[in-house]
Scaffold this motif. Structure first.
Motif, mmCIF file in Angstrom:
data_model
loop_
_atom_site.group_PDB
_atom_site.id
_atom_site.type_symbol
_atom_site.label_atom_id
_atom_site.label_comp_id
_atom_site.label_asym_id
_atom_site.label_seq_id
_atom_site.Cartn_x
_atom_site.Cartn_y
_atom_site.Cartn_z
ATOM 1 N N THR A 81 20.980 71.189 -71.357
ATOM 2 C CA THR A 81 21.385 69.920 -70.760
ATOM 3 C C THR A 81 21.113 69.964 -69.267
ATOM 4 O O THR A 81 21.568 70.875 -68.571
ATOM 5 N N VAL A 82 20.352 68.996 -68.784
ATOM 6 C CA VAL A 82 19.973 68.914 -67.375
ATOM 7 C C VAL A 82 20.651 67.697 -66.755
ATOM 8 O O VAL A 82 20.723 66.637 -67.366
ATOM 9 N N ARG A 83 21.140 67.866 -65.531
ATOM 10 C CA ARG A 83 21.839 66.780 -64.839
ATOM 11 C C ARG A 83 20.898 66.145 -63.819
ATOM 12 O O ARG A 83 20.358 66.820 -62.946
ATOM 13 N N LEU A 84 20.724 64.835 -63.946
ATOM 14 C CA LEU A 84 19.827 64.073 -63.081
ATOM 15 C C LEU A 84 20.603 63.068 -62.257
ATOM 16 O O LEU A 84 21.605 62.531 -62.710
ATOM 17 N N CYS A 85 20.115 62.795 -61.048
ATOM 18 C CA CYS A 85 20.654 61.704 -60.258
ATOM 19 C C CYS A 85 19.507 60.775 -59.865
ATOM 20 O O CYS A 85 18.521 61.223 -59.279
ATOM 21 N N PHE A 86 19.617 59.505 -60.225
ATOM 22 C CA PHE A 86 18.632 58.503 -59.822
ATOM 23 C C PHE A 86 19.117 57.838 -58.543
ATOM 24 O O PHE A 86 20.234 57.317 -58.490
ATOM 25 N N ALA A 127 24.804 62.813 -56.240
ATOM 26 C CA ALA A 127 23.889 63.815 -55.688
ATOM 27 C C ALA A 127 24.483 65.217 -55.766
ATOM 28 O O ALA A 127 23.770 66.195 -55.996
ATOM 29 N N SER A 128 25.781 65.320 -55.589
ATOM 30 C CA SER A 128 26.413 66.643 -55.563
ATOM 31 C C SER A 128 26.503 67.290 -56.942
ATOM 32 O O SER A 128 26.642 68.502 -57.051
ATOM 33 N N PHE A 129 26.388 66.470 -57.997
ATOM 34 C CA PHE A 129 26.543 67.027 -59.343
ATOM 35 C C PHE A 129 25.200 67.391 -59.984
ATOM 36 O O PHE A 129 25.146 68.119 -60.968
ATOM 37 N N ALA A 130 24.083 66.911 -59.396
ATOM 38 C CA ALA A 130 22.799 66.944 -60.102
ATOM 39 C C ALA A 130 22.020 68.234 -59.895
ATOM 40 O O ALA A 130 22.111 68.871 -58.846
ATOM 41 N N ASP A 131 21.215 68.586 -60.909
ATOM 42 C CA ASP A 131 20.289 69.705 -60.788
ATOM 43 C C ASP A 131 19.068 69.296 -59.962
ATOM 44 O O ASP A 131 18.542 70.088 -59.195
ATOM 45 N N PHE A 132 18.602 68.073 -60.144
ATOM 46 C CA PHE A 132 17.546 67.536 -59.288
ATOM 47 C C PHE A 132 17.598 66.018 -59.333
ATOM 48 O O PHE A 132 18.368 65.434 -60.097
ATOM 49 N N ILE A 183 21.050 62.764 -47.767
ATOM 50 C CA ILE A 183 22.269 63.147 -48.478
ATOM 51 C C ILE A 183 21.947 64.134 -49.594
ATOM 52 O O ILE A 183 22.667 65.119 -49.802
ATOM 53 N N ALA A 184 20.861 63.880 -50.317
ATOM 54 C CA ALA A 184 20.461 64.785 -51.401
ATOM 55 C C ALA A 184 20.178 66.184 -50.865
ATOM 56 O O ALA A 184 20.587 67.192 -51.454
ATOM 57 N N GLU A 185 19.482 66.253 -49.733
ATOM 58 C CA GLU A 185 19.179 67.559 -49.127
ATOM 59 C C GLU A 185 20.458 68.236 -48.674
ATOM 60 O O GLU A 185 20.645 69.438 -48.861
ATOM 61 N N PHE A 186 21.382 67.468 -48.088
ATOM 62 C CA PHE A 186 22.663 68.008 -47.627
ATOM 63 C C PHE A 186 23.465 68.583 -48.794
ATOM 64 O O PHE A 186 24.172 69.578 -48.649
ATOM 65 N N CYS A 187 23.335 67.944 -49.962
ATOM 66 C CA CYS A 187 24.050 68.404 -51.164
ATOM 67 C C CYS A 187 23.349 69.569 -51.846
ATOM 68 O O CYS A 187 23.787 70.023 -52.908
ATOM 69 N N GLY A 188 22.245 70.042 -51.249
ATOM 70 C CA GLY A 188 21.544 71.200 -51.794
ATOM 71 C C GLY A 188 20.466 70.886 -52.796
ATOM 72 O O GLY A 188 19.944 71.792 -53.459
ATOM 73 N N MET A 189 20.079 69.622 -52.912
ATOM 74 C CA MET A 189 19.054 69.226 -53.870
ATOM 75 C C MET A 189 17.680 69.405 -53.233
ATOM 76 O O MET A 189 17.326 68.711 -52.290
ATOM 77 N N THR A 208 5.925 62.927 -45.057
ATOM 78 C CA THR A 208 6.334 63.140 -43.670
ATOM 79 C C THR A 208 7.850 63.254 -43.559
ATOM 80 O O THR A 208 8.380 64.129 -42.864
ATOM 81 N N ILE A 209 8.553 62.371 -44.251
ATOM 82 C CA ILE A 209 10.018 62.397 -44.222
ATOM 83 C C ILE A 209 10.549 63.682 -44.848
ATOM 84 O O ILE A 209 11.461 64.320 -44.317
ATOM 85 N N CYS A 210 9.979 64.080 -45.979
ATOM 86 C CA CYS A 210 10.430 65.291 -46.669
ATOM 87 C C CYS A 210 10.247 66.532 -45.795
ATOM 88 O O CYS A 210 11.065 67.457 -45.822
ATOM 89 N N LYS A 211 9.184 66.544 -45.015
ATOM 90 C CA LYS A 211 8.933 67.688 -44.139
ATOM 91 C C LYS A 211 10.029 67.818 -43.095
ATOM 92 O O LYS A 211 10.492 68.925 -42.802
ATOM 93 N N THR A 212 10.475 66.700 -42.555
ATOM 94 C CA THR A 212 11.542 66.742 -41.548
ATOM 95 C C THR A 212 12.885 67.124 -42.165
ATOM 96 O O THR A 212 13.741 67.681 -41.487
ATOM 97 N N LEU A 213 13.063 66.831 -43.457
ATOM 98 C CA LEU A 213 14.327 67.123 -44.133
ATOM 99 C C LEU A 213 14.309 68.459 -44.861
ATOM 100 O O LEU A 213 15.299 68.834 -45.497
ATOM 101 N N ASN A 214 13.192 69.157 -44.832
ATOM 102 C CA ASN A 214 13.049 70.444 -45.516
ATOM 103 C C ASN A 214 13.182 70.302 -47.036
ATOM 104 O O ASN A 214 13.716 71.175 -47.714
ATOM 105 N N VAL A 215 12.692 69.182 -47.557
ATOM 106 C CA VAL A 215 12.593 68.995 -49.008
ATOM 107 C C VAL A 215 11.175 69.376 -49.392
ATOM 108 O O VAL A 215 10.214 68.690 -49.055
#
Length: 213
Positions: A15-20, A108-113, A134-140, A169-176
């Motif tokens: 079972t995988v947890r997703l956040c849309f 976001a805090s509950f999801a695997d990705f 927020i997703a990056e802050f939650c460790g995603m 470009t945005i992902c690079k600044t957020l380290n995603v």
């Protein structure tokens, strides 16, 4: 339309947890409704409840509150189960409206990705960036970008590339660092479960194939 019953679940399946995630009106609820319907993950009674005056309202699969259906927005986190041939999923539909951003943190805090939707016609918005942060802050760290409503831009590969470059470009600044980009039309079901001839220029997998992998 054929009424499909949800597939039987196996105790041995993952079972995988997703956040849309994404801005309001990017089409999250409609895309999720499409996945639930097309994977046969809704019971007959649930399918019947999606019938509105204009036919099937896919967004009603997650927008269960009367106020959500009236306003056409997601207010609270909606959790739904669906299954593919590979896995079982617990899916969270996060509110896109700025007034309900704090509810998105829960999803976001509950999801695997995460799966982030972007309206192909409108492009990246401030709320898109906020949800990513927020997703990056939650460790995603793993994000699938679904560039939705491709039918509204005539399935343009140029528009798809423009949005991808902005997101990179945005992902690079957020380290995603782990990202995938997929063109889809949730309303029409194109490249959601199966690949679409309208998107023949895209040689990658469908959204569900990507999630399953």
């Amino acid at each position: 339309m054929a009424i499909l019953e949800p597939p039987a679940k196996s105790a041995h399946r993952e079972t995988v947890r997703l956040c849309f995630m994404g801005s309001v009106d990017d089409g999250k609820s409609t895309l999720i409704g499409r996945m639930l319907v097309d994977t046969g993950s809704l019971h007959s009674d649930s399918l019947k409840s999606l019938i509105g005056p204009n036919g099937i309202e896919l967004s009603w699969a997650t927008d269960g509150l009367a106020s959500e259906r009236e306003q056409g927005i997601t207010i609270d986190i909606a959790y739904r189960h669906f299954s593919s041939s590979q896995r079982d999923y617990l899916l969270a539909d996060a509110p896109g409206h700025t007034a309900h951003t704090r509810n998105m943190v829960t999803g976001a805090s509950f999801a695997d990705f995460g799966v982030v939707l972007i309206d192909a016609a409108r492009g990246v918005t401030e709320q898109t960036v906020r949800h990513l942060a927020i997703a990056e802050f939650c460790g995603m760290k793993q994000i699938v970008f679904a560039i939705n409503k491709m039918d509204l831009v005539n399935y343009s590969s140029v528009r798809f590339s423009e949005i991808n470059e902005r997101l990179a470009t945005i992902c690079k600044t957020l380290n995603v660092t782990q990202t995938v980009y997929i063109p889809v039309s949730g309303l029409l079901g194109e490249n959601v479960l199966r690949r679409s001839s309208h998107l023949a220029w895209f040689d990658g997998p469908s959204l569900l194939e990507t999630i399953d992998s």
